[in-house]
Design an enzyme around this catalytic site. Structure first.
Site, mmCIF file in Angstrom:
data_model
loop_
_atom_site.group_PDB
_atom_site.id
_atom_site.type_symbol
_atom_site.label_atom_id
_atom_site.label_comp_id
_atom_site.label_asym_id
_atom_site.label_seq_id
_atom_site.Cartn_x
_atom_site.Cartn_y
_atom_site.Cartn_z
ATOM 1 N N MET A 164 -65.509 -7.429 -78.340
ATOM 2 C CA MET A 164 -66.909 -7.739 -78.070
ATOM 3 C C MET A 164 -67.631 -8.368 -79.579
ATOM 4 O O MET A 164 -67.170 -7.959 -80.573
ATOM 5 C CB MET A 164 -67.560 -6.285 -77.863
ATOM 6 N N CYS A 165 -68.056 -9.337 -79.140
ATOM 7 C CA CYS A 165 -68.784 -10.089 -80.372
ATOM 8 C C CYS A 165 -70.537 -10.136 -79.958
ATOM 9 O O CYS A 165 -70.796 -10.072 -79.040
ATOM 10 C CB CYS A 165 -68.377 -11.164 -80.530
ATOM 11 N N ASP A 166 -71.151 -10.605 -80.977
ATOM 12 C CA ASP A 166 -72.513 -11.016 -80.703
ATOM 13 C C ASP A 166 -72.982 -12.033 -81.754
ATOM 14 O O ASP A 166 -72.652 -11.959 -83.146
ATOM 15 C CB ASP A 166 -73.451 -9.659 -81.143
ATOM 16 N N GLU B 40 -67.176 -16.187 -78.111
ATOM 17 C CA GLU B 40 -67.821 -14.715 -77.653
ATOM 18 C C GLU B 40 -66.695 -15.024 -76.493
ATOM 19 O O GLU B 40 -66.390 -15.701 -75.468
ATOM 20 C CB GLU B 40 -69.120 -14.800 -77.006
#
Length: 448
Positions: free
Chosen positions: A1-3, A88
């Site tokens: 998970m990334c932002d 992402e």
């Protein structure tokens, strides 16, 4: 998970383009941060990416890359021209490719090595995607397959690029924009598309033209989004950026990368064990929450061509210090060392002693002591770097080195002063203990 986040004039205080990303990977998946020089290559030479060989180009740009230790590509990076890219993981209603091809992290690095502008990076990535496809395992200890989305920016403009197999769609950003692990380009926002996307969408009855294609609605896997909560995190990041627009600064983006959600904001005794679902500053835990924020980058791309990057080169941005990096200067060697086992010469792994002690023990007490010192040191570093932006490279290097040394000293002091702490939550601590053992991590604060 990334932002990933980006903000453009006129919503930034300085009039610069600002970019930020948390890279979320598995707990023992060390992430080196290193500089790679400009290079020339012989005609007809081949390039080995993570899994496949592709034709090499005649010349590649100098880059700064934050990348999982095991792969050729990068999670986040920048090049000598001031192009920045972050990817992402995306899961569509169409299954991701399992055959080994290019992976999203390869495409980040290839875009940076081969493009001088954000628009050129779009061309590089989409042409390679159509020529070679994407696919293959992208996990460390756990099998993970996914497609990719990207935010790509330079000092003039920024784009969101979302892909499924060879399909791709591009949105041009205005104001500010966030991207998490969910397709987000809606109806009317697609600037360009290719790789067979329009043909597929028409055949599926999703649209008659690009103008009426809602890419996110038609291709997002709702089942996967219920786990990753990509839409919720994207909404949270958008809310945080909106609080400070039109006066966004790098400090605001750093704070956004440290966000644990609304519940944590209201609870001074918040602990990562309390985390429900996912947050922008991600903390791994029991069950499916295997990933954590393992590296962070904030970039300021100024209209006059000057670029200033801030990197943690360590996990957990809430417990990390953003340190300055100016293009062309020497990055400390300790930042470029990180594997999947403890290494005392690695900045990433030394920091894990502080991070994992807080994860298992009294996080609230640790962060209450550390955060004010962290914020003061970052503010001082920003002022000192700003003062030498027009100075000779040797003077810039001296100040940059001093900022990194002071950050290391602060982290070491806080780590050394940690008291023995019992596990705050048995299940949460237990989810870390086996991985600590695998890494050979010498924990400093376990209660007797």
């Amino acid at each position: 998970m990334c932002d990933t986040m980006v903000a453009l004039p006129p919503v930034t205080l300085s009039g610069s383009v600002m970019f930020a990303k948390n890279s979320d990977r598995e707990r023992n998946e060390g992430q080196p941060f290193a500089a790679f020089p400009r290079a020339t290559h012989a005609a007809g030479s081949r390039l080995r990416c993570t899994y496949i060989d592709i034709p090499q180009v005649a010349e590649t740009n100098a880059t700064l890359l934050s990348r999982p230790f095991w792969c050729w590509g990068a999670e986040i990076g920048a090049n000598e021209h001031g192009v920045v890219i972050g990817n992402e993981a995306m899961v569509a209603t169409i299954a991701p490719g399992v055959e080994k091809k290019l992976i999203g992290m390869d495409l980040v690095r290839l875009g940076l090595e081969r493009a001088a502008t954000a628009a050129e990076a779009i061309e590089v990535i989409t042409s390679l995607l159509e020529a070679h496809g994407q696919g293959g395992p992208c996990g460390h200890l756990h099998e993970h397959f996914y497609d990719n989305g990207f935010i790509i920016a330079d000092r003039r403009e920024a784009f969101v690029l979302e892909t499924i197999g060879t399909f791709w769609a591009v949105e041009r950003v205005s104001g500010f924009r966030a991207l998490s692990n969910a397709f987000s380009i809606g109806r009317g926002a697609i600037r360009r598309a290719g790789g067979g996307l329009l043909e597929h969408a028409r055949a599926a009855g999703f649209c008659t033209s690009l103008e009426d294609l809602d890419f996110a609605q038609n291709y997002l896997s709702l089942e996967r989004d219920a786990i990753s909560q990509g839409r919720a995190r994207c909404s949270r990041a958008t809310e945080i950026l909106g609080r400070h627009a039109p006066r966004l600064t790098p400090a605001h983006l750093m704070a956004a990368l440290r966000d644990h959600g609304a519940a944590a904001e209201a609870d001074p005794r918040w602990h990562p064990a309390h985390l429900q679902g996912r947050s922008i500053c991600m903390h791994a835990g029991e069950g499916l929450r295997r990933s954590q924020s393992t590296a962070s980058l904030v970039s300021e791309l100024r209209g006059d061509g000057r670029v200033l990057h801030w990197v943690t080169a360590s996990a957990a941005p809430c417990l990390s210090i953003f340190k300055p990096v100016l293009p062309g200067l020497v990055v400390p060697a300790e930042a470029a060392r990180a594997g999947d086992s403890y290494d005392a010469a690695s900045l990433w792994w030394r920091h894990e002693m502080l991070h994992r002690a807080a994860e298992r023990g009294d996080y609230a007490a640790v962060i209450a002591d550390f955060a004010p010192q962290r914020d003061a040191l970052e503010a001082d570093s920003r002022a000192r770097i700003e003062a030498v932006l027009a100075a000779p490279a040797a003077e810039q290097q001296s100040v940059m080195d001093a900022c990194w040394a002071e950050a290391a000293a602060l982290a070491a002091r806080v780590t050394a002063s940690l008291p023995a702490m019992p596990d705050a939550d048995a299940a949460h601590a237990g989810s870390w203990r086996e991985l600590d053992r695998r890494a050979g991590l010498p924990l400093v604060c376990e209660a007797a």
